[in-house]
Design a protein around this motif. Structure first.
Motif, PDB file in Angstrom:
ATOM      1  N   ALA A  33       0.831  -1.212   0.000  1.00 52.23           N
ATOM      2  CA  ALA A  33       0.000   0.000   0.000  1.00 52.23           C
ATOM      3  C   ALA A  33       0.862   1.257   0.000  1.00 52.23           C
ATOM      4  O   ALA A  33       0.514   2.268  -0.629  1.00 52.23           O
ATOM      5  CB  ALA A  33      -0.934  -0.011   1.202  1.00 52.23           C
ATOM      6  N   ARG A  34       1.998   1.202   0.695  1.00 50.89           N
ATOM      7  CA  ARG A  34       2.912   2.356   0.699  1.00 50.89           C
ATOM      8  C   ARG A  34       3.399   2.665  -0.720  1.00 50.89           C
ATOM      9  O   ARG A  34       3.445   3.831  -1.134  1.00 50.89           O
ATOM     10  CB  ARG A  34       4.131   2.048   1.563  1.00 50.89           C
ATOM     11  CG  ARG A  34       3.890   1.950   3.058  1.00 50.89           C
ATOM     12  CD  ARG A  34       5.099   1.284   3.672  1.00 50.89           C
ATOM     13  NE  ARG A  34       5.128   1.290   5.122  1.00 50.89           N
ATOM     14  CZ  ARG A  34       6.002   0.567   5.826  1.00 50.89           C
ATOM     15  NH1 ARG A  34       6.891  -0.204   5.192  1.00 50.89           N
ATOM     16  NH2 ARG A  34       5.996   0.620   7.148  1.00 50.89           N
ATOM     17  N   LEU A  67       0.429  10.434   5.957  1.00 53.45           N
ATOM     18  CA  LEU A  67       0.758   9.053   6.322  1.00 53.45           C
ATOM     19  C   LEU A  67       2.134   8.951   6.965  1.00 53.45           C
ATOM     20  O   LEU A  67       2.389   8.028   7.748  1.00 53.45           O
ATOM     21  CB  LEU A  67       0.661   8.156   5.092  1.00 53.45           C
ATOM     22  CG  LEU A  67      -0.767   7.851   4.642  1.00 53.45           C
ATOM     23  CD1 LEU A  67      -0.767   7.123   3.295  1.00 53.45           C
ATOM     24  CD2 LEU A  67      -1.505   7.010   5.685  1.00 53.45           C
ATOM     25  N   THR A  68       3.019   9.893   6.668  1.00 51.46           N
ATOM     26  CA  THR A  68       4.308   9.944   7.351  1.00 51.46           C
ATOM     27  C   THR A  68       4.095  10.176   8.839  1.00 51.46           C
ATOM     28  O   THR A  68       4.702   9.503   9.685  1.00 51.46           O
ATOM     29  CB  THR A  68       5.186  11.055   6.756  1.00 51.46           C
ATOM     30  OG1 THR A  68       5.381  10.818   5.360  1.00 51.46           O
ATOM     31  CG2 THR A  68       6.538  11.115   7.443  1.00 51.46           C
ATOM     32  N   HIS A  69       3.233  11.119   9.176  1.00 53.63           N
ATOM     33  CA  HIS A  69       2.900  11.379  10.581  1.00 53.63           C
ATOM     34  C   HIS A  69       2.263  10.143  11.208  1.00 53.63           C
ATOM     35  O   HIS A  69       2.569   9.785  12.351  1.00 53.63           O
ATOM     36  CB  HIS A  69       1.941  12.571  10.683  1.00 53.63           C
ATOM     37  CG  HIS A  69       2.599  13.895  10.535  1.00 53.63           C
ATOM     38  ND1 HIS A  69       2.881  14.718  11.604  1.00 53.63           N
ATOM     39  CD2 HIS A  69       3.055  14.550   9.440  1.00 53.63           C
ATOM     40  CE1 HIS A  69       3.465  15.819  11.178  1.00 53.63           C
ATOM     41  NE2 HIS A  69       3.570  15.752   9.860  1.00 53.63           N
ATOM     42  N   THR A  70       1.370   9.512  10.479  1.00 53.33           N
ATOM     43  CA  THR A  70       0.654   8.345  11.009  1.00 53.33           C
ATOM     44  C   THR A  70       1.622   7.222  11.380  1.00 53.33           C
ATOM     45  O   THR A  70       1.579   6.685  12.491  1.00 53.33           O
ATOM     46  CB  THR A  70      -0.367   7.837   9.974  1.00 53.33           C
ATOM     47  OG1 THR A  70      -1.320   8.868   9.709  1.00 53.33           O
ATOM     48  CG2 THR A  70      -1.086   6.598  10.481  1.00 53.33           C
ATOM     49  N   GLU A  71       2.491   6.840  10.443  1.00 55.97           N
ATOM     50  CA  GLU A  71       3.419   5.738  10.721  1.00 55.97           C
ATOM     51  C   GLU A  71       4.404   6.107  11.829  1.00 55.97           C
ATOM     52  O   GLU A  71       4.721   5.280  12.696  1.00 55.97           O
ATOM     53  CB  GLU A  71       4.162   5.343   9.447  1.00 55.97           C
ATOM     54  CG  GLU A  71       3.270   4.702   8.401  1.00 55.97           C
ATOM     55  CD  GLU A  71       3.917   3.510   7.714  1.00 55.97           C
ATOM     56  OE1 GLU A  71       4.824   2.881   8.301  1.00 55.97           O
ATOM     57  OE2 GLU A  71       3.504   3.206   6.576  1.00 55.97           O
ATOM     58  N   SER A  72       4.891   7.345  11.803  1.00 60.28           N
ATOM     59  CA  SER A  72       5.850   7.772  12.822  1.00 60.28           C
ATOM     60  C   SER A  72       5.252   7.687  14.215  1.00 60.28           C
ATOM     61  O   SER A  72       5.912   7.267  15.172  1.00 60.28           O
ATOM     62  CB  SER A  72       6.295   9.215  12.546  1.00 60.28           C
ATOM     63  OG  SER A  72       6.879   9.332  11.277  1.00 60.28           O
ATOM     64  N   TYR A 115       8.730  10.149   4.197  1.00 59.70           N
ATOM     65  CA  TYR A 115       7.829   8.991   4.209  1.00 59.70           C
ATOM     66  C   TYR A 115       8.631   7.696   4.234  1.00 59.70           C
ATOM     67  O   TYR A 115       8.349   6.794   5.016  1.00 59.70           O
ATOM     68  CB  TYR A 115       6.922   9.046   2.981  1.00 59.70           C
ATOM     69  CG  TYR A 115       5.768   8.050   2.983  1.00 59.70           C
ATOM     70  CD1 TYR A 115       5.153   7.637   4.156  1.00 59.70           C
ATOM     71  CD2 TYR A 115       5.272   7.560   1.770  1.00 59.70           C
ATOM     72  CE1 TYR A 115       4.080   6.749   4.140  1.00 59.70           C
ATOM     73  CE2 TYR A 115       4.204   6.676   1.738  1.00 59.70           C
ATOM     74  CZ  TYR A 115       3.612   6.270   2.923  1.00 59.70           C
ATOM     75  OH  TYR A 115       2.557   5.374   2.900  1.00 59.70           O
ATOM     76  N   ARG A 116       9.670   7.622   3.399  1.00 60.56           N
ATOM     77  CA  ARG A 116      10.506   6.425   3.399  1.00 60.56           C
ATOM     78  C   ARG A 116      11.238   6.256   4.738  1.00 60.56           C
ATOM     79  O   ARG A 116      11.443   5.137   5.210  1.00 60.56           O
ATOM     80  CB  ARG A 116      11.506   6.482   2.246  1.00 60.56           C
ATOM     81  CG  ARG A 116      10.856   6.345   0.864  1.00 60.56           C
ATOM     82  CD  ARG A 116      11.895   6.174  -0.222  1.00 60.56           C
ATOM     83  NE  ARG A 116      11.304   6.060  -1.549  1.00 60.56           N
ATOM     84  CZ  ARG A 116      10.801   4.951  -2.051  1.00 60.56           C
ATOM     85  NH1 ARG A 116      10.812   3.833  -1.319  1.00 60.56           N
ATOM     86  NH2 ARG A 116      10.280   4.918  -3.276  1.00 60.56           N
TER      87      ARG A 116
END
Length: 220
Positions: A33-34, A67-72, A115-116
């Motif tokens: 999905a990423r 999504l960067t904030h979400t995963e972090s 993001y990565r």
């Protein structure tokens, strides 16, 4: 008798446990999905990846930033493995609102690299913990969680935004699909025009609209 389904739930009588095959199944889907999120940016201009395409301002690069904030957050402090980069408090409403769009000072490359970086940090957490490792989400009504819960949540969040990105990209240049190689924008525009016309005809017929409605401008 023990049965194992596709995500690793092992059933034995009335008891069930989650094994690490569930973790790998969910992790694999999250990785896919990423990649979908990033390919949706490929080949588009700076303006097109940033401009608001809905009434609420949804934009492609903003979804990646969000999504960067979400995963972090979810694979960081939830498991006491803080993300190494700057991260505002979870209850800072302004930061979460502003995470949905890129400023003119943030480059495409910076946002993609962040993001990565969030992926790498999240993957390290996922690989280091067992699927039932405990975590704590203070902003959830039931804050005590396991890695399994967070994997499901972040996969759901990413898939949801990948769906948003799908629609946004299709609006821009007709590209659809889950990877650059499977994009379906190569179809003849005449095919899609006829296909859409057939759907429109069926919608009007189901709603009981007559040719008169359409010709007099009373069709919405």
């Amino acid at each position: 008798m023990v049965e194992v389904n596709s995500i690793g739930w092992r059933m034995a009588g009335w008891f069930s446990v989650i094994d690490d095959s569930a973790k790998e199944y969910l992790h694999s889907n999250l990785r896919n999905a990423r990649e979908v999120m990033l390919w949706k940016l490929d080949g588009l201009s700076e303006y097109d990846i940033r401009r608001p395409l809905t009434l609420t301002g949804t934009n492609l690069l903003g979804l990646v930033k969000h999504l960067t904030h979400t995963e972090s957050r979810y694979f960081g402090e939830v498991f006491e493995r803080p993300y190494p980069g700057p991260l505002a408090r979870w209850d800072d409403e302004r930061v979460w609102r502003d995470s949905m769009w890129p400023t003119e000072f943030e480059t495409r490359e910076e946002i993609i690299d962040r993001y990565r970086g969030a992926w790498a940090h999240a993957d390290a957490t996922i690989n280091a913990l067992t699927v039932d490792s405990p975590g704590h989400v203070p902003w959830w009504p039931r804050p005590n969680v396991k890695l399994f819960n967070i994997l499901v949540h972040v996969l759901t969040e990413t898939s949801r935004h990948a769906g948003h990105a799908d629609i946004l990209r299709e609006q821009l240049d007709g590209s659809t699909g889950t990877a650059a190689g499977s994009a379906k924008s190569q179809r003849d525009p005449a095919f899609w025009e006829a296909y859409r016309a057939e759907i429109e005809r069926a919608a009007k017929a189901a709603a009981g609209f007559s040719d008169t409605h359409c010709s007099t401008g009373t069709m919405p």
